[in-house]
Motif scaffolding. Structure first.
Motif, PDB file in Angstrom:
ATOM      1  N   UNK A  41     109.926  70.493  67.109  1.00 46.09           N
ATOM      2  CA  UNK A  41     108.990  71.594  67.306  1.00 46.09           C
ATOM      3  C   UNK A  41     108.275  71.833  65.987  1.00 46.09           C
ATOM      4  N   UNK A  43     106.891  74.254  63.671  1.00 50.44           N
ATOM      5  CA  UNK A  43     107.062  75.702  63.562  1.00 50.44           C
ATOM      6  C   UNK A  43     105.891  76.361  62.846  1.00 50.44           C
ATOM      7  N   UNK A  44     105.555  75.833  61.686  1.00 46.53           N
ATOM      8  CA  UNK A  44     104.441  76.437  60.961  1.00 46.53           C
ATOM      9  C   UNK A  44     103.910  75.520  59.877  1.00 46.53           C
ATOM     10  N   UNK A  45     102.775  75.934  59.346  1.00 46.83           N
ATOM     11  CA  UNK A  45     102.242  75.280  58.172  1.00 46.83           C
ATOM     12  C   UNK A  45     102.455  76.214  56.990  1.00 46.83           C
ATOM     13  N   UNK A  46     102.630  75.640  55.803  1.00 53.46           N
ATOM     14  CA  UNK A  46     102.798  76.459  54.600  1.00 53.46           C
ATOM     15  C   UNK A  46     101.511  77.232  54.346  1.00 53.46           C
ATOM     16  N   UNK A  47     101.585  78.322  53.587  1.00 54.93           N
ATOM     17  CA  UNK A  47     100.388  79.148  53.364  1.00 54.93           C
ATOM     18  C   UNK A  47      99.183  78.347  52.888  1.00 54.93           C
ATOM     19  N   UNK A  49      98.503  75.341  53.825  1.00 56.98           N
ATOM     20  CA  UNK A  49      98.143  74.340  54.821  1.00 56.98           C
ATOM     21  C   UNK A  49      99.059  73.134  54.873  1.00 56.98           C
ATOM     22  N   UNK A  51     103.010  71.776  52.915  1.00 54.85           N
ATOM     23  CA  UNK A  51     103.643  70.987  53.977  1.00 54.85           C
ATOM     24  C   UNK A  51     103.822  71.728  55.314  1.00 54.85           C
ATOM     25  N   UNK A  52     104.498  71.025  56.249  1.00 60.82           N
ATOM     26  CA  UNK A  52     104.777  71.591  57.560  1.00 60.82           C
ATOM     27  C   UNK A  52     106.246  71.971  57.656  1.00 60.82           C
ATOM     28  N   UNK A  53     106.538  72.924  58.535  1.00 56.46           N
ATOM     29  CA  UNK A  53     107.939  73.237  58.820  1.00 56.46           C
ATOM     30  C   UNK A  53     108.210  72.881  60.264  1.00 56.46           C
TER      31      UNK A  53
ATOM     32  N   UNK B 264     114.615  75.699  71.375  1.00 58.24           N
ATOM     33  CA  UNK B 264     114.214  76.034  70.016  1.00 58.24           C
ATOM     34  C   UNK B 264     114.301  77.543  69.803  1.00 58.24           C
ATOM     35  N   UNK B 278     105.118  83.532  55.596  1.00 55.75           N
ATOM     36  CA  UNK B 278     103.931  83.816  56.403  1.00 55.75           C
ATOM     37  C   UNK B 278     102.670  83.291  55.724  1.00 55.75           C
ATOM     38  N   UNK B 279     101.759  82.871  56.558  1.00 53.73           N
ATOM     39  CA  UNK B 279     100.534  82.267  56.035  1.00 53.73           C
ATOM     40  C   UNK B 279      99.807  83.174  55.051  1.00 53.73           C
ATOM     41  N   UNK B 421     108.495  75.189  49.301  1.00 53.97           N
ATOM     42  CA  UNK B 421     107.681  74.993  50.503  1.00 53.97           C
ATOM     43  C   UNK B 421     106.303  75.634  50.336  1.00 53.97           C
ATOM     44  N   UNK B 424     104.296  73.812  47.230  1.00 49.85           N
ATOM     45  CA  UNK B 424     104.197  72.351  47.119  1.00 49.85           C
ATOM     46  C   UNK B 424     102.759  71.872  47.018  1.00 49.85           C
ATOM     47  N   UNK B 538     115.176  73.225  54.928  1.00 54.37           N
ATOM     48  CA  UNK B 538     115.048  74.647  54.623  1.00 54.37           C
ATOM     49  C   UNK B 538     116.337  75.286  55.134  1.00 54.37           C
TER      50      UNK B 538
END
Lengths: 84, 777
Positions: A41, A43-47, A49, A51-53, B264, B278-279, B421, B424, B538
């Protein structure tokens, strides 16, 4: 439908079909549980953009877009099970 | 003594288990040849004492990281009597992946199923008896945190260690089973130990095994020619990894019965991460946490309460204004917490340590020595040389420990991985990964733990670059240089009021800029290489554990005190001798310092510093700045304390009319000492700024240099690192001085920088071939 992990939308999930990439990176992806058949799944992108989670084998993993491009998945359709 | 090895994934609770088992017997060192922590200790509650060895946290036994190679070589070569494999029950599948590899070795294995409490809290259940049956080795449920099940675990392990165990594999159902079987028999025939493990690794094409068993390799190659899998082709490494995970999902994963049927489900960590990574809020929250840590450690204006009080036109009264006697013992304790301003916890600890404990003790010892009737030079050596030097070093223990504690909390709680994270992307621009942020930011506390922390970086070049720039993140010991010089600049050249803080902050900023430029430069020239991959777990958030934290801090304290009583003690004695003896080995009174060995040596070096603004242009006493910089190579704490000593000497020599030695010693900010230096030498403001810039970016203290040496692990690389620090500080100092003195020189520097960057870019693109490029290659 198949596409690589970096093209997934947030909240979208799918089943790994194949993993490509240079030896060391591929091995690392395997060791972390990203093998064919594993469900992932995004889940998100880092702030910023990248890496990805992702969630894989019920834990959280982060990886860069360049590494996500190595992972090809078939997208899970809403309400229907993906044929194994 | 029997030896049990602890093996498991990172973040599985291995360190906690190790601490619980070994307690105070734990010993931390390095694995031979590599800088990965080696921890061992003794467990005393079995039938006989058992040695416990903590292997590095790993995900696999592949040959790609030093940690993995260490763990596998330890089990294969050192043959422990039992391997205790810690499995995080909340993350069963991935943890068992390592288990399947350990089981292939001919060694007794016991599984410690950790964090069962967390599993049960979620309402999930694990049938450990069933898992034991399927794995074929004992499984014990434990909670390392609550120290439950440890006795049972160790008894089982002790039992198993008396038996023999043959390796077993989960790959018997795969297409490679026959090949593995044949290779195993071939290897066993050659008398190789652990034949099953070696056979599987050879089939995988593992670099180490291919090298070791060249004569058996053709068997694998021949099979590979004829083999074709529809998904993997003949990629055996992939087939083996896939085979393990397939077996785990089919046979081991079902022992876990989940309460929730959602695939999930959002865990508590996921919910926390909705805010923390959070973004939009992620980066501001991170900056806030970072600010809070530095505020709690260093601020003398806790929560800005006194600033608010000033705004409200009701400034907080000092203790004296409240009618307390500041010399009263009880009131002095009160003054460690509040004196017209409320101190932050870090400063309170610092005050108690320095004013009440070390200060009192050293004052008392100093008094004893003075009253003992020893010769004047002996009193001078003991009091001004040794006690003063030790006091200066020990005074840095509180801020370093407090800062270290906060970083340990971030690390233990799991937030540190989130910082990597979040950041990076930014660090990748400079050719680093987000993980190098932690060591760099730790550099603001102390370079030593920061350099040790670069061990989390897998890539060698990234690590070297990070170690090299860590000193540019101005450490706790450099802060007094900044504040003293900045304060003196305001006092001597300004209106006596104003923005000393602004100078301090801009120097911190300068350090960061120099670090960024250096990394870019290194990654473009000598440390070229691909950006290392960033595939990082993580971990779930959890409360940091007090016991682990204290163990960390205790290690740190021991290290620091050892440093204070060895290197620094020795160096203060040396400095004292050099300042109190002439070249003809005659003893000098304080006021004769101009004839001392140190003065002589530094006068020789003085012209070198002319481009930096504190060289020959400063005249007869200009060498004091050179002495301070040289003393700073031993410990940065020495820079300002050298000024104080030299200031007193110069006053005694009659160079500084109107100055009072006592007031210099009484001023623990060091500002008066710097003011004395300014009026003795007539140094300019750009010269002073260049002086602090030089000290910030040059070779760090003895302890940090020693750490860099062991962390870089390569003599040549270490020598280049020393040279790099010298070159960087010399360049930075020169730029600061020339631009500060003559603003138009900034155009010249801009042109030079532009030319250098163009040359590098074109050279890297291969468009021009430089003759000096060949020379340096």
């Amino acid at each position: 439908m198949q596409k690589t992990l970096d093209q997934f939308a947030i909240g979208e999930h799918g089943i790994v079909r194949s993993v490509s990439g240079e030896g060391k990176i591929k091995r690392r992806l395997f060791d972390m549980g990203i093998t064919p058949g594993a469900e992932i799944l995004l889940r998100k992108r880092a702030p910023l953009g990248d890496p990805l989670e992702i969630t894989v084998r019920s834990y959280e993993l982060s990886l860069r877009i360049t590494e996500a491009q190595c992972v090809l998945l078939s997208v899970a359709q809403e309400g229907e099970e993906v044929a194994k | 003594m029997r030896r049990f090895a602890l093996a498991g994934n990172p973040n599985c609770g291995k360190t906690t288990l190790f601490n619980s088992l070994t307690g105070s017997t734990a010993h931390v060192g390095n694995w031979p040849g590599v800088t990965v922590d080696k921890r061992d200790g003794v467990y005393k509650k079995c039938a006989e004492p058992v040695a416990i060895i903590d292997l590095p946290g790993i995900y696999s036994l592949s040959p790609y990281t030093p940690e993995e190679v260490i763990a596998r070589n330890y089990i294969l070569d050192e043959k422990p009597d039992c391997v205790i494999n810690i499995v995080d029950a909340t993350n069963l599948e991935r943890n068992l992946y390592l288990t399947t590899q350990i089981l292939e070795m001919d060694v007794p294995v016991v599984i410690a199923l950790n964090m069962m409490d967390a599993v049960e809290k979620q309402g999930d259940r694990i049938d450990s008896k069933e898992l034991e049956k399927r794995l074929g080795v004992p499984v014990v449920k434990i909670s390392a945190l609550k120290e439950q099940g440890l006795a049972e675990l160790m008894d089982k392990a002790f039992n198993e260690s008396q038996k023999q165990r043959r390796g077993s594999t989960v790959l018997q159902d795969t297409a490679l089973a026959h090949l593995i079987g044949d290779v195993r028999i071939a290897l066993a025939g050659q008398g190789v130990g652990n034949p099953l493990f070696h056979a599987i690794k050879l089939v995988e094409g593992d670099e180490i095994e291919v090298e070791m068993h060249k004569e058996t390799l053709p068997m694998v190659e021949a099979f590979k020619q004829t083999f074709e899998d529809e998904i993997f082709g003949n990629d055996f490494e992939a087939l083996v990894a896939d085979g393990r995970y397939k077996y785990i999902s089919k046979h081991f994963a079902p022992v876990l019965q989940r309460k929730s049927t959602e695939k999930f489900a959002d865990t508590r960590s996921d919910k926390a991460d909705r805010v923390l990574t959070n973004r939009w809020a992620g980066i501001p929250i991170f900056l806030l946490i970072l600010f809070a840590i530095f505020h709690l450690t260093f601020s003398e204006n806790f929560l800005f309460i006194s600033t608010f009080a000033n705004w409200a036109n009701s400034p907080l009264p000092t203790l004296e204004e409240l009618g307390f006697d500041p010399d009263n013992y009880g009131v002095r304790w009160l003054a460690t917490i509040y004196d017209g301003t409320i101190y932050s916890p870090g400063v309170i600890v610092n005050n108690i340590w320095n004013d009440m404990l070390v200060g009192e003790l050293f004052g008392w010892i100093g008094g004893l020595i003075e009253g003992s009737g020893m010769a004047a030079w002996a009193v001078g050596l003991l009091n001004n040389g040794i006690l003063e030097g030790l006091g200066a070093v020990l005074s840095f223990l509180p801020p370093i420990l407090v800062l270290f504690m906060f970083f340990s909390i971030l690390e233990d709680s799991g937030y540190m991985a989130r910082i990597a994270f979040i950041l990076d992307r930014m660090f990748r621009r400079f050719g680093l990964s987000g993980r190098s942020f932690l060591p760099m930011i730790m550099g603001f506390g102390c370079s030593v733990p920061a350099m040790i922390n670069t061990r989390t970086l897998a890539d060698e070049k990234e690590r070297t670059a990070t170690v090299r720039v860590i000193p540019f993140f101005s450490c706790g010991a450099k802060l007094p240089i900044l504040t003293a010089v900045a304060g003196a600049i305001i006092l001597s050249f300004g209106s006596g009021k104003g923005n000393a803080d602004l100078i301090t902050y801009s120097m911190y900023l300068l350090g960061i800029v120099v670090a960024i430029v250096s990394v870019l430069l290194m990654r473009a020239t000598t440390l070229k290489g691909e950006t290392p991959p960033f595939i990082m777990e993580l971990p779930a958030y959890h409360m940091p554990q007090f016991k682990n934290l204290m163990a960390h801090l205790w290690d740190k304290t021991k290290h620091f005190v050892k440093k204070a009583f060895t290197i620094i003690l020795a160096s203060t004695i040396v400095i004292w001798f050099l300042t109190h003896f002439s070249f003809s080995w005659g003893y000098l009174e304080d006021e004769q310092i101009n004839d001392s060995i140190l003065a002589g040596l530094c006068k020789l070096l003085q012209p070198l510093f002319t481009p930096l603004g504190f060289g020959s242009q400063l005249g007869e006493y200009g060498w004091v700045f050179v002495v301070a910089a040289v003393a700073g190579l031993i410990a940065k704490e020495n820079v300002i304390s050298t000024f104080a000593t030299l200031g007193a000497c110069l006053i005694a020599a009659g160079v500084l009319p109107g100055f009072n030695a006592d007031s210099i010693y009484a001023d623990d900010t060091g500002i008066q000492a710097v003011v004395a230096m300014i009026s003795a030498t007539g140094i300019t403001v750009p010269g002073l700024i260049s002086f602090i810039a030089f000290n910030m970016t040059t070779i760090p203290c003895f302890a940090a240099v020693g750490t860099a040496r062991s962390e870089l692990g390569n003599k040549k690389r270490f020598r280049w690192t020393l040279l790099f620090w010298l070159a960087a500080s010399y360049t930075v100092g020169t730029i600061v001085y020339t631009v500060g003195s003559w603003w138009w020189t900034s155009f010249i520097w801009a042109a030079v920088i532009a030319c250098v960057s163009c040359l590098i870019v074109f050279y890297n693109k291969g468009k021009i071939k430089l003759s000096f490029g060949k020379k340096s290659a």
